[in-house]
Each structure stands twice: as C-alpha cells, then as structure tokens.
Design a protein around this motif. Structure first.
Motif, PDB file in Angstrom:
ATOM      1  N   PRO A 177       0.797  -1.233   0.000  1.00 14.47           N
ATOM      2  CA  PRO A 177       0.000   0.000   0.000  1.00 14.47           C
ATOM      3  C   PRO A 177       0.830   1.285   0.000  1.00 14.47           C
ATOM      4  O   PRO A 177       0.290   2.370  -0.245  1.00 14.47           O
ATOM      5  N   LEU A 178       2.123   1.168   0.246  1.00 18.36           N
ATOM      6  CA  LEU A 178       2.973   2.368   0.297  1.00 18.36           C
ATOM      7  C   LEU A 178       3.619   2.686  -1.046  1.00 18.36           C
ATOM      8  O   LEU A 178       4.117   3.801  -1.239  1.00 18.36           O
ATOM      9  N   ILE A 179       3.619   1.732  -1.970  1.00 19.33           N
ATOM     10  CA  ILE A 179       4.284   1.937  -3.263  1.00 19.33           C
ATOM     11  C   ILE A 179       3.770   3.175  -3.999  1.00 19.33           C
ATOM     12  O   ILE A 179       4.571   3.967  -4.514  1.00 19.33           O
ATOM     13  N   PRO A 180       2.454   3.397  -4.095  1.00 22.71           N
ATOM     14  CA  PRO A 180       1.978   4.588  -4.821  1.00 22.71           C
ATOM     15  C   PRO A 180       2.490   5.905  -4.250  1.00 22.71           C
ATOM     16  O   PRO A 180       2.647   6.882  -4.992  1.00 22.71           O
ATOM     17  N   TYR A 181       2.744   5.940  -2.946  1.00 26.43           N
ATOM     18  CA  TYR A 181       3.205   7.182  -2.326  1.00 26.43           C
ATOM     19  C   TYR A 181       4.643   7.499  -2.717  1.00 26.43           C
ATOM     20  O   TYR A 181       5.120   8.608  -2.466  1.00 26.43           O
ATOM     21  N   MET A 182       5.326   6.537  -3.321  1.00 22.52           N
ATOM     22  CA  MET A 182       6.671   6.778  -3.825  1.00 22.52           C
ATOM     23  C   MET A 182       6.652   7.505  -5.172  1.00 22.52           C
ATOM     24  O   MET A 182       7.660   8.082  -5.575  1.00 22.52           O
ATOM     25  N   PHE A 183       5.500   7.462  -5.855  1.00 27.00           N
ATOM     26  CA  PHE A 183       5.426   8.013  -7.210  1.00 27.00           C
ATOM     27  C   PHE A 183       4.463   9.182  -7.337  1.00 27.00           C
ATOM     28  O   PHE A 183       4.572   9.967  -8.279  1.00 27.00           O
ATOM     29  N   PHE A 184       3.517   9.305  -6.406  1.00 17.58           N
ATOM     30  CA  PHE A 184       2.564  10.418  -6.449  1.00 17.58           C
ATOM     31  C   PHE A 184       2.878  11.394  -5.327  1.00 17.58           C
ATOM     32  O   PHE A 184       2.774  11.036  -4.151  1.00 17.58           O
ATOM     33  N   PRO A 185       3.258  12.632  -5.650  1.00 17.01           N
ATOM     34  CA  PRO A 185       3.582  13.592  -4.596  1.00 17.01           C
ATOM     35  C   PRO A 185       2.367  14.014  -3.780  1.00 17.01           C
ATOM     36  O   PRO A 185       2.494  14.396  -2.620  1.00 17.01           O
ATOM     37  N   LYS A 186       1.184  13.968  -4.385  1.00 16.35           N
ATOM     38  CA  LYS A 186      -0.038  14.340  -3.680  1.00 16.35           C
ATOM     39  C   LYS A 186      -0.678  13.094  -3.079  1.00 16.35           C
ATOM     40  O   LYS A 186      -0.970  12.131  -3.788  1.00 16.35           O
ATOM     41  N   ALA A 187      -0.917  13.169  -1.781  1.00 10.42           N
ATOM     42  CA  ALA A 187      -1.492  12.012  -1.097  1.00 10.42           C
ATOM     43  C   ALA A 187      -2.895  11.707  -1.590  1.00 10.42           C
ATOM     44  O   ALA A 187      -3.324  10.554  -1.590  1.00 10.42           O
ATOM     45  N   SER A 188      -3.623  12.747  -2.007  1.00 13.33           N
ATOM     46  CA  SER A 188      -4.980  12.542  -2.499  1.00 13.33           C
ATOM     47  C   SER A 188      -4.991  11.678  -3.757  1.00 13.33           C
ATOM     48  O   SER A 188      -5.963  10.954  -4.025  1.00 13.33           O
ATOM     49  N   GLU A 189      -3.926  11.763  -4.561  1.00 18.17           N
ATOM     50  CA  GLU A 189      -3.816  10.928  -5.750  1.00 18.17           C
ATOM     51  C   GLU A 189      -3.231   9.545  -5.391  1.00 18.17           C
ATOM     52  O   GLU A 189      -3.665   8.520  -5.922  1.00 18.17           O
ATOM     53  N   ALA A 190      -2.272   9.556  -4.488  1.00 16.33           N
ATOM     54  CA  ALA A 190      -1.618   8.312  -4.108  1.00 16.33           C
ATOM     55  C   ALA A 190      -2.570   7.357  -3.396  1.00 16.33           C
ATOM     56  O   ALA A 190      -2.492   6.139  -3.582  1.00 16.33           O
TER      57      ALA A 190
END
Length: 246
Positions: free
Chosen positions: A176-189
């Motif tokens: 679940p943390l992988i997207p936060y490595m690529f999306f700077p905005k948490a709302s998108e991640a």
C-alpha cells in the motif's frame, strides 16, 4: 500365517499408493499472519494519514516506520509463541517420562482408554499395550501424541517462525505504500494505493483459501472486504477529527 501372508500381500499396494499431503502448515500459517497484517495495518495507516491531508512524503515515512516496527513486533511474537510451544512440549515430555517409570500400570490403563475411544476392544488392544510397554520410547511418543495431542516441534521452529512472519509483514506492508513513492499528492496516491492493495488482498485471500482448504473466491472477497473496511474506517475517522481550516 494367514495374517502374515496378508500383511505381505498389502506391501506392494502401499508402495504403489503415494499420498500427497500438504506438510508446510506452520510456514503457511506464519505467512498468512504476516501478510494479512502487513497488508491491512499500513494500508489503514496510509489511508488515515491521507484523510488528514498529510503529504505523500509524510505518509511514506510513517508507513515505513510502521512496517519496520510491525515486522519486529510480529516476528518477536511469533518467536515467543513457538518458543512457548517448545518449552511446553519439553515440560510434558519430562512428566510423561516420569509417569511411565513410576506408575507404568496407570499409564498402560490410559493407553487402553485411548484405544477404546477408537472402538478397539480390550482383547484387541491388549497386545498393543504390551508391545508399547516393551518399547518405552515408542510408548512415550504415543502418550505425547494421543493423550496430550502434542507433536514434537522442529528444533529451529522459533527462529523460522519469527523470520517468516517478519518478512511476510514487510512484503505485505510495502504494497500500500508503493503509490506514495510516485505520487507527490497524497490525495492521488491514496486512490492508487486502494486499487493496488485491494488487488493484492484479493490475490492473497484466494491463495489463503486455496492452501487452507476453504473456498478460494469466498476467502478472497472476505479478505479484501476486511482490508477495505479497515482503510475506510481510518480514512473516515481522520476526516472526522481533522480540525477545520479557518
């Protein structure tokens, strides 16, 4: 002579019959414990922080810290549980050894009681009891297994359990943390995290159902539903208690 001949005639049948049993139950159990918690807890944490409008970097930092702490905690728990099982087995083994030496007649009577539960008559189990009395080691293992229901644990079970649970937790927690490595905005991640984690939960739930003998599709849906409820609750709670901007 007829019984001996019959036993010999059955040997080729036993040699031809190869049963396939799943024997890695403890390892699978540890993997299930580690992955299920690893997918769910960091998933809920990331969703909650996203609901509080935290940045992706904060969510990622907090998530990795949680994964590290969770892996250590879960691994230690697995180690202590396996160690307790081993200690309990040794304690009961010593007790049974003493009883076989000090009160052999009582222990022999207990063997008879056990065999009677399987529908074996006294005149049938009498020779079995006598044979066990001539072989104290076999007698001891019989009592441990059939009286106490205890199996001898593997010597390295505690370390193996700790490592399996910890590694499984880390692998599950990173998903679940992988997207936060690529999306700077948490709302998108968080949207990508939800999609990725739900897919992982479905796959994991299916595999868990397959290996544990349950219905794979039902297990997949249940596992994904639990993860979705946990993340939704964390996200909603964070939104509810978040202070309003002036």
């Amino acid at each position: 002579m007829a019984d001996l001949h019959g036993s010999r005639s059955q040997l080729p049948l036993l040699q031809q019959h190869k049963e396939k049993h799943f024997t890695a139950g403890d390892i699978v159990r540890d993997i299930i414990i580690g992955v299920s918690d690893g997918l769910t807890v960091p998933f809920a944490l990331a969703a909650g922080l996203s609901g509080a409008n935290a940045s992706s970097s904060i969510v990622l930092t907090a998530g990795i810290a949680e994964v590290a702490a969770g892996a250590i905690s879960m691994g230690l728990g697995g180690y202590l549980a396996a160690k307790s099982e081993a200690d309990q087995y040794k304690k009961e083994l010593r007790r049974e050894e003493e009883e076989i030496v000090l009160v052999p007649d009582t222990e022999a009577a207990e063997v008879g009681d056990i065999l009677e539960q399987y529908g074996i008559e006294p005149h049938e189990y009498g020779p079995v009891v006598n044979s066990l009395r001539k072989n104290p080691q076999a007698w001891l293992h019989f009592m441990m297994r059939f009286e106490l229901g205890l199996e001898k644990p593997e010597p390295k079970r505690a370390i193996q359990s700790a490592l399996t649970i910890a590694i499984s937790y880390i692998l599950g927690g990173l998903v679940p943390l992988i997207p936060y490595m690529f999306f700077p905005k948490a709302s998108e991640a968080v949207l990508a995290s939800v999609a990725l984690t739900l897919v992982a939960l479905l796959v994991f739930g299916y595999a868990k159902g397959y290996f544990t003998g349950n219905k794979p599709f039902t297990s997949a849906v249940q596992t994904a539903l639990i993860g979705a409820i946990a993340s939704a609750a964390a996200y909603g709670m964070a939104k509810a208690i978040q202070p309003r901007q002036p």
